[in-house]
Scaffold this active site. Structure first.
Site, PDB file in Angstrom:
ATOM      1  N   CYS A  29      30.703  43.411  47.980  1.00 24.68           N
ATOM      2  CA  CYS A  29      30.550  43.911  46.620  1.00 24.68           C
ATOM      3  C   CYS A  29      30.265  42.695  45.741  1.00 24.68           C
ATOM      4  O   CYS A  29      31.109  41.799  45.637  1.00 24.68           O
ATOM      5  CB  CYS A  29      31.870  44.595  46.250  1.00 24.68           C
ATOM      6  SG  CYS A  29      31.915  45.216  44.582  1.00 24.68           S
ATOM      7  N   CYS A  75      30.998  41.935  31.146  1.00 28.35           N
ATOM      8  CA  CYS A  75      30.096  43.067  30.928  1.00 28.35           C
ATOM      9  C   CYS A  75      30.207  43.492  29.469  1.00 28.35           C
ATOM     10  O   CYS A  75      31.296  43.502  28.906  1.00 28.35           O
ATOM     11  CB  CYS A  75      30.466  44.240  31.845  1.00 28.35           C
ATOM     12  SG  CYS A  75      29.324  45.648  31.684  1.00 28.35           S
ATOM     13  N   CYS A  94      37.775  50.051  32.435  1.00 33.73           N
ATOM     14  CA  CYS A  94      37.301  48.997  33.329  1.00 33.73           C
ATOM     15  C   CYS A  94      37.786  47.619  32.868  1.00 33.73           C
ATOM     16  O   CYS A  94      37.557  47.225  31.715  1.00 33.73           O
ATOM     17  CB  CYS A  94      35.773  49.022  33.374  1.00 33.73           C
ATOM     18  SG  CYS A  94      35.053  47.634  34.274  1.00 33.73           S
ATOM     19  N   GLU A 109      26.978  44.893  34.749  1.00 38.35           N
ATOM     20  CA  GLU A 109      26.063  46.036  34.861  1.00 38.35           C
ATOM     21  C   GLU A 109      24.729  45.487  35.382  1.00 38.35           C
ATOM     22  O   GLU A 109      23.989  44.821  34.645  1.00 38.35           O
ATOM     23  CB  GLU A 109      25.902  46.698  33.486  1.00 38.35           C
ATOM     24  CG  GLU A 109      24.727  47.652  33.346  1.00 38.35           C
ATOM     25  CD  GLU A 109      24.685  48.750  34.404  1.00 38.35           C
ATOM     26  OE1 GLU A 109      25.689  49.434  34.617  1.00 38.35           O
ATOM     27  OE2 GLU A 109      23.617  48.916  35.021  1.00 38.35           O
ATOM     28  N   CYS A 148      37.850  48.419  42.917  1.00 39.42           N
ATOM     29  CA  CYS A 148      36.858  48.732  41.876  1.00 39.42           C
ATOM     30  C   CYS A 148      37.485  48.635  40.498  1.00 39.42           C
ATOM     31  O   CYS A 148      38.543  49.205  40.249  1.00 39.42           O
ATOM     32  CB  CYS A 148      36.398  50.176  41.990  1.00 39.42           C
ATOM     33  SG  CYS A 148      35.434  50.509  43.402  1.00 39.42           S
TER      34      CYS A 148
END
Ligand code: SAH
Ligand code: SF4
Length: 377
Positions: A111, A118, A125, A174, A348
């Site tokens: 990953c 971001c 998040c 992103e 995540c």
């Protein structure tokens, strides 16, 4: 001197061929050099024995093959491993990004991160809470994969003849907000002279930057994951603020273009983070099924991974199972992403790296322009 030298991790095959052509060398050198770098993990030009002696001695003045520096390497109880990497242009390591290795029986996924922080500020998040420092360069994206692949090969962690079988752009950032650098990096991942990964094994995950979803479909053939998280605009506006710019109807139309048209892709993977009491009841399940029905879709439910001060909770197992059943019985192919590496904050949405000098910018202040990528289609 390193600042004047080109880091070859930043050039895809076309870029590398141009690099050699500009220096009076055959474009064929690109293939030779890529075979050394990616196939054999060699970074020292002196060891690239099929190049002429003259070129081997000249190359170190013009170029280098410099992976990121691993400033931390953590192993989770479940085998997940997280590297903290100092970006190429930042040897002081004031900023750092994370890459996470997830081994399974039949595959191993890396990953990777695409940005330092971001700007899109999704409410659940940890990366988003940090704001954006900057985009990663091509070399900084590719370097993450190279470092993991060759370290793991060196440790004998192999699946056939490779260490990594899948790459997902689900780390920090992103990826479509860094489109210009993403595209050459994807080309190196897919290139037979690069990492030689199959297009189904490279996944770009986006929170829904519609214009770039269209560009990606036209320019590179990879799998697409879309972070949905809510079945209606009111809730999605709150959870994924970019929805105010590209609402659901536009997002779903872009997904349909991705799976339709002449070079149609098999499906889009929709990601849906399950937040207790927010988006996880029967009503949401029904609306979500309605949205995905009659679309080539796979749904991946991600039970929320907590971080301090998030204000959200993960639903209990029974609720997660019921949500999955509601979708399943309505004919939606639904899986639940098993949490991996949460003991080392590698799951995540838990990746924070080090983000210094961030500009806490909201997406509305960031002009999202469609720029040409550095390498033509
Ligand atoms: N920016 C991209 C890719 C990185 S995030 C995107 O948003 O798609 C990868 C996935 O993790 C996304 O689906 C994201 O919404 C999800 N995610 C973010 N924070 C999370 C959290 N705390 N728990 C579970 N999943 C999270
Ligand atoms: Fe950015 Fe993705 Fe996190 Fe949203 S979920 S803030 S787009 S990294």
């Amino acid at each position: 001197m390193s600042d004047t030298r080109v880091n070859l991790f930043g050039l895809d095959r076309e870029g590398l061929a141009a690099f050699f052509a500009e220096r009076g060398e055959s474009a064929f050198r690109a293939k030779q050099v890529m075979r050394w770098i990616y196939g054999r993990g060699v970074t020292d030009f002196a060891a690239m024995t099929d190049l002429s002696k003259d070129l081997r001695s000249r190359l170190p003045d013009m170029a280098e093959v410099r992976p990121p520096v691993a400033i931390d390497d953590r192993l989770s109880g479940d085998g997940t491993r997280k590297w903290l990497l100092a970006p190429d242009e930042d040897p002081s390591a004031a900023n750092a990004v994370e890459a996470v290795y997830i081994p399974e029986t039949d595959r191993a996924t890396l990953c990777v991160s695409s940005q330092i922080g971001c700007a899109l500020d999704c409410s659940f998040c940890a990366t988003g809470k940090q704001g954006l420092n900057r985009n990663l360069g091509v070399a900084e994206i590719v370097g993450q994969v190279w470092l993991a692949e060759h370290r793991l090969r060196g440790e004998g962690r192999l699946y056939g003849n490779r260490a990594l079988t899948n790459i997902v752009f689900m780390g920090m950032g992103e990826p479509l907000a860094n489109y210009r650098n993403l595209v050459p990096a994807l080309r190196i991942l897919l290139d037979d002279y690069g990492f030689g990964l199959s297009k189904r094994r490279v996944t770009v995950s986006t929170s829904g930057l519609v214009p770039f979803m269209d560009r990606l479909r036209e320019e590179v053939d990879v799998a697409l994951a879309v972070s949905l998280h809510a079945p209606d605009d009111t809730l999605r506006d709150e959870l994924v603020p970019i929805n105010r710019k590209y609402p659901l109807a536009e997002l779903m139309a872009a997904c349909d273009r991705y799976t339709g048209g002449k070079d149609r892709r098999a499906h889009v993977v929709y990601e849906y983070v399950l937040l207790a009491g927010v988006n996880d009841d029967e009503r949401h399940a029904r609306a979500l099924a309605g949205l995905l029905r009659n679309r080539p879709a796979k749904l991946n439910l991600i039970p929320f991974n907590p971080f301090p001060g998030s204000g959200y909770e993960r639903p209990d197992e029974g609720r997660i199972r019921r949500f999955q059943d509601r979708l399943y019985e309505r004919g939606i192919r639904t899986t639940v992403r098993r949490t991996r590496g949460d003991d080392i904050d590698a799951a995540c949405g838990q990746l924070v790296g080090r983000v210094r000098d961030r500009q806490k910018r909201h997406f509305r202040e960031v002009p999202i322009k469609v720029e040409p990528s550095t390498v033509g289609a």
